[in-house]
Design a protein around this motif. Structure first.
Motif, PDB file in Angstrom:
ATOM      1  N   ASP A 288       0.824  -1.207   0.000  1.00  0.00           N
ATOM      2  CA  ASP A 288       0.000   0.000   0.000  1.00  0.00           C
ATOM      3  C   ASP A 288       0.861   1.261   0.000  1.00  0.00           C
ATOM      4  O   ASP A 288       0.472   2.281  -0.575  1.00  0.00           O
ATOM      5  N   ARG A 289       1.992   1.189   0.664  1.00  0.00           N
ATOM      6  CA  ARG A 289       2.908   2.317   0.741  1.00  0.00           C
ATOM      7  C   ARG A 289       4.338   1.784   0.790  1.00  0.00           C
ATOM      8  O   ARG A 289       4.594   0.716   1.357  1.00  0.00           O
ATOM      9  N   VAL A 290       5.276   2.542   0.222  1.00  0.00           N
ATOM     10  CA  VAL A 290       6.688   2.180   0.267  1.00  0.00           C
ATOM     11  C   VAL A 290       7.482   3.367   0.800  1.00  0.00           C
ATOM     12  O   VAL A 290       7.311   4.498   0.324  1.00  0.00           O
ATOM     13  N   CYS A 291       8.329   3.116   1.782  1.00  0.00           N
ATOM     14  CA  CYS A 291       9.232   4.140   2.302  1.00  0.00           C
ATOM     15  C   CYS A 291      10.639   3.838   1.794  1.00  0.00           C
ATOM     16  O   CYS A 291      11.198   2.790   2.099  1.00  0.00           O
ATOM     17  N   LEU A 292      11.197   4.751   1.040  1.00  0.00           N
ATOM     18  CA  LEU A 292      12.544   4.595   0.505  1.00  0.00           C
ATOM     19  C   LEU A 292      13.504   5.373   1.406  1.00  0.00           C
ATOM     20  O   LEU A 292      13.404   6.585   1.529  1.00  0.00           O
ATOM     21  N   VAL A 293      14.410   4.648   2.038  1.00  0.00           N
ATOM     22  CA  VAL A 293      15.354   5.276   2.972  1.00  0.00           C
ATOM     23  C   VAL A 293      16.677   5.512   2.255  1.00  0.00           C
ATOM     24  O   VAL A 293      17.237   4.601   1.645  1.00  0.00           O
ATOM     25  N   THR A 294      17.170   6.731   2.334  1.00  0.00           N
ATOM     26  CA  THR A 294      18.416   7.070   1.663  1.00  0.00           C
ATOM     27  C   THR A 294      19.250   7.960   2.573  1.00  0.00           C
ATOM     28  O   THR A 294      18.868   8.246   3.712  1.00  0.00           O
ATOM     29  N   GLU A 295      20.407   8.374   2.082  1.00  0.00           N
ATOM     30  CA  GLU A 295      21.251   9.315   2.819  1.00  0.00           C
ATOM     31  C   GLU A 295      21.700  10.406   1.854  1.00  0.00           C
ATOM     32  O   GLU A 295      21.739  10.200   0.628  1.00  0.00           O
ATOM     33  N   PRO A 296      22.043  11.593   2.347  1.00  0.00           N
ATOM     34  CA  PRO A 296      22.348  12.740   1.484  1.00  0.00           C
ATOM     35  C   PRO A 296      23.777  12.720   0.938  1.00  0.00           C
ATOM     36  O   PRO A 296      24.576  13.627   1.198  1.00  0.00           O
ATOM     37  N   THR A 297      24.108  11.688   0.189  1.00  0.00           N
ATOM     38  CA  THR A 297      25.438  11.531  -0.407  1.00  0.00           C
ATOM     39  C   THR A 297      25.273  11.144  -1.874  1.00  0.00           C
ATOM     40  O   THR A 297      24.186  10.729  -2.296  1.00  0.00           O
ATOM     41  N   PRO A 298      26.342  11.231  -2.673  1.00  0.00           N
ATOM     42  CA  PRO A 298      26.250  10.782  -4.070  1.00  0.00           C
ATOM     43  C   PRO A 298      25.818   9.323  -4.183  1.00  0.00           C
ATOM     44  O   PRO A 298      25.056   8.960  -5.079  1.00  0.00           O
ATOM     45  N   PHE A 299      26.302   8.476  -3.269  1.00  0.00           N
ATOM     46  CA  PHE A 299      25.916   7.064  -3.296  1.00  0.00           C
ATOM     47  C   PHE A 299      24.436   6.912  -2.960  1.00  0.00           C
ATOM     48  O   PHE A 299      23.723   6.113  -3.570  1.00  0.00           O
ATOM     49  N   GLY A 300      23.981   7.671  -1.977  1.00  0.00           N
ATOM     50  CA  GLY A 300      22.577   7.619  -1.607  1.00  0.00           C
ATOM     51  C   GLY A 300      21.676   8.071  -2.750  1.00  0.00           C
ATOM     52  O   GLY A 300      20.633   7.457  -3.011  1.00  0.00           O
ATOM     53  N   LEU A 301      22.077   9.120  -3.442  1.00  0.00           N
ATOM     54  CA  LEU A 301      21.286   9.620  -4.559  1.00  0.00           C
ATOM     55  C   LEU A 301      21.233   8.600  -5.688  1.00  0.00           C
ATOM     56  O   LEU A 301      20.173   8.367  -6.279  1.00  0.00           O
ATOM     57  N   HIS A 302      22.365   7.980  -5.981  1.00  0.00           N
ATOM     58  CA  HIS A 302      22.408   6.968  -7.049  1.00  0.00           C
ATOM     59  C   HIS A 302      21.415   5.838  -6.764  1.00  0.00           C
ATOM     60  O   HIS A 302      20.616   5.461  -7.625  1.00  0.00           O
ATOM     61  N   ASP A 303      21.456   5.309  -5.551  1.00  0.00           N
ATOM     62  CA  ASP A 303      20.556   4.210  -5.199  1.00  0.00           C
ATOM     63  C   ASP A 303      19.106   4.679  -5.134  1.00  0.00           C
ATOM     64  O   ASP A 303      18.188   3.928  -5.478  1.00  0.00           O
ATOM     65  N   LEU A 304      18.895   5.913  -4.691  1.00  0.00           N
ATOM     66  CA  LEU A 304      17.537   6.445  -4.604  1.00  0.00           C
ATOM     67  C   LEU A 304      16.912   6.571  -5.989  1.00  0.00           C
ATOM     68  O   LEU A 304      15.739   6.237  -6.180  1.00  0.00           O
ATOM     69  N   GLU A 305      17.675   7.027  -6.943  1.00  0.00           N
ATOM     70  CA  GLU A 305      17.151   7.161  -8.310  1.00  0.00           C
ATOM     71  C   GLU A 305      16.681   5.809  -8.847  1.00  0.00           C
ATOM     72  O   GLU A 305      15.620   5.707  -9.483  1.00  0.00           O
ATOM     73  N   LEU A 306      17.454   4.753  -8.580  1.00  0.00           N
ATOM     74  CA  LEU A 306      17.052   3.418  -9.016  1.00  0.00           C
ATOM     75  C   LEU A 306      15.792   2.960  -8.294  1.00  0.00           C
ATOM     76  O   LEU A 306      14.877   2.384  -8.900  1.00  0.00           O
ATOM     77  N   ALA A 307      15.734   3.220  -6.992  1.00  0.00           N
ATOM     78  CA  ALA A 307      14.579   2.789  -6.198  1.00  0.00           C
ATOM     79  C   ALA A 307      13.316   3.536  -6.603  1.00  0.00           C
ATOM     80  O   ALA A 307      12.227   2.948  -6.663  1.00  0.00           O
ATOM     81  N   VAL A 308      13.437   4.824  -6.876  1.00  0.00           N
ATOM     82  CA  VAL A 308      12.290   5.602  -7.330  1.00  0.00           C
ATOM     83  C   VAL A 308      11.784   5.060  -8.667  1.00  0.00           C
ATOM     84  O   VAL A 308      10.573   4.905  -8.887  1.00  0.00           O
ATOM     85  N   GLY A 309      12.715   4.747  -9.561  1.00  0.00           N
ATOM     86  CA  GLY A 309      12.328   4.174 -10.845  1.00  0.00           C
ATOM     87  C   GLY A 309      11.588   2.862 -10.682  1.00  0.00           C
ATOM     88  O   GLY A 309      10.597   2.599 -11.376  1.00  0.00           O
ATOM     89  N   LEU A 310      12.048   2.033  -9.736  1.00  0.00           N
ATOM     90  CA  LEU A 310      11.381   0.748  -9.485  1.00  0.00           C
ATOM     91  C   LEU A 310       9.974   0.962  -8.947  1.00  0.00           C
ATOM     92  O   LEU A 310       9.006   0.340  -9.417  1.00  0.00           O
ATOM     93  N   ALA A 311       9.848   1.833  -7.939  1.00  0.00           N
ATOM     94  CA  ALA A 311       8.533   2.078  -7.349  1.00  0.00           C
ATOM     95  C   ALA A 311       7.556   2.630  -8.384  1.00  0.00           C
ATOM     96  O   ALA A 311       6.381   2.247  -8.415  1.00  0.00           O
ATOM     97  N   ARG A 312       8.040   3.505  -9.246  1.00  0.00           N
ATOM     98  CA  ARG A 312       7.162   4.063 -10.277  1.00  0.00           C
ATOM     99  C   ARG A 312       6.786   3.007 -11.316  1.00  0.00           C
ATOM    100  O   ARG A 312       5.644   2.967 -11.788  1.00  0.00           O
ATOM    101  N   THR A 313       7.732   2.150 -11.669  1.00  0.00           N
ATOM    102  CA  THR A 313       7.437   1.081 -12.624  1.00  0.00           C
ATOM    103  C   THR A 313       6.370   0.146 -12.075  1.00  0.00           C
ATOM    104  O   THR A 313       5.485  -0.310 -12.816  1.00  0.00           O
ATOM    105  N   LEU A 314       6.440  -0.141 -10.768  1.00  0.00           N
ATOM    106  CA  LEU A 314       5.472  -1.023 -10.140  1.00  0.00           C
ATOM    107  C   LEU A 314       4.172  -0.315  -9.782  1.00  0.00           C
ATOM    108  O   LEU A 314       3.214  -0.957  -9.337  1.00  0.00           O
TER     109      LEU A 314
END
Length: 256
Positions: free
Chosen positions: A157-183
């Motif tokens: 029903d809801r997804v919480c994507l946990v990240t950190e404010p670093t280049p690595f965090g942003l990279h992984d967040l972009e992938l996770a956002v893409g996955l959540a939107r695809t689903l």
């Protein structure tokens, strides 16, 4: 703390750790089995139909016989259907376990993948079947965007994507956002360890119209609490408002 009955499912089956924090009483452990083919060498005419069908390379045909690689098998059963000689049957093997227990506020279950096994999805699927109706189910998913994550979060029903404010965090967040939107899953972002990086995650969320549910500071007290298996909300009571904010925001999280 809000008086809800909660079920916690730890789907990070390769390294489950929720039990270190909620300290459940485990009442039952059930094995998880998967099926894979066994070939009757006497009945097999080495036609190669099974190996041609298998897209995962779990069956290899040669003039000397058919080699079965159980770890690559995805248990589709297709090889049994295409075998013209009825030379293939299914056998099973244990790949992990699901532990069921209780915690003060509700129930708990975790999946554990057997050491050496590569297929975590069947264990996650078995764990998800423990989800209780009419209960707030919190599922701790594995990291990344692989098939294990998809199995864990599909239909949520809801997804919480946990990240950190670093280049690595942003990279992984972009992938996770893409996955959540695809689903097609409603989601929001929790930014952890605020203070260690920069504002690029904030700028990304603003640009992509992604809702930030809460921010958690980078504080040594949280690191020490985590090492001792103490909940952040207990280590830093002043964070209670932040976690209540997350609980309130989840219901209205409508980012796409």
């Amino acid at each position: 703390r809000l008086g809800h009955r909660v079920q916690l499912l730890d789907a990070d089956v390769e390294e489950p750790n929720c039990h270190l924090f909620c300290r459940p009483t485990i009442e039952h452990t059930a094995p998880v089995f998967v099926h894979y083919p066994a070939v009757d060498a006497k009945a097999c005419r080495l036609c190669g139909a099974c190996s041609r069908l298998c897209q995962f390379g779990a069956l290899l045909s040669s003039k000397n016989g058919v080699l079965v690689l159980p770890e690559l098998c995805h248990s589709c059963g297709g090889c049994i259907l295409v075998c013209p000689d009825d030379a293939i049957r299914e056998v099973s093997r244990e790949v992990g376990w699901v532990d069921d227990g209780v915690v003060p506020s509700g129930t708990f279950a975790q999946g554990r993948l057997k050491v050496g096994e590569a297929r975590a999805v069947p264990v996650i699927a078995a764990l998800r079947r423990r989800a209780e109706p009419d209960t707030t189910v919190v599922l701790d998913a594995p990291p990344g965007t692989s098939c294990t994550v998809i199995e864990a979060i599909r239909g949520a029903d809801r997804v919480c994507l946990v990240t950190e404010p670093t280049p690595f965090g942003l990279h992984d967040l972009e992938l996770a956002v893409g996955l959540a939107r695809t689903l097609g899953l409603p989601f929001g972002v929790i930014i952890n360890r605020i203070g260690i990086g920069d504002d690029r995650v904030h700028r990304y969320c603003e640009r992509e119209n992604v809702r930030i549910l809460a921010e958690i500071p980078n504080d040594p007290r949280l690191a020490r609490a985590g090492a001792r298996g103490v909940l952040a909300i207990d280590a830093m009571p002043e964070l209670e408002a932040t976690f209540m904010q997350i609980a309130d925001a989840i219901e209205g999280c409508v980012a796409r």
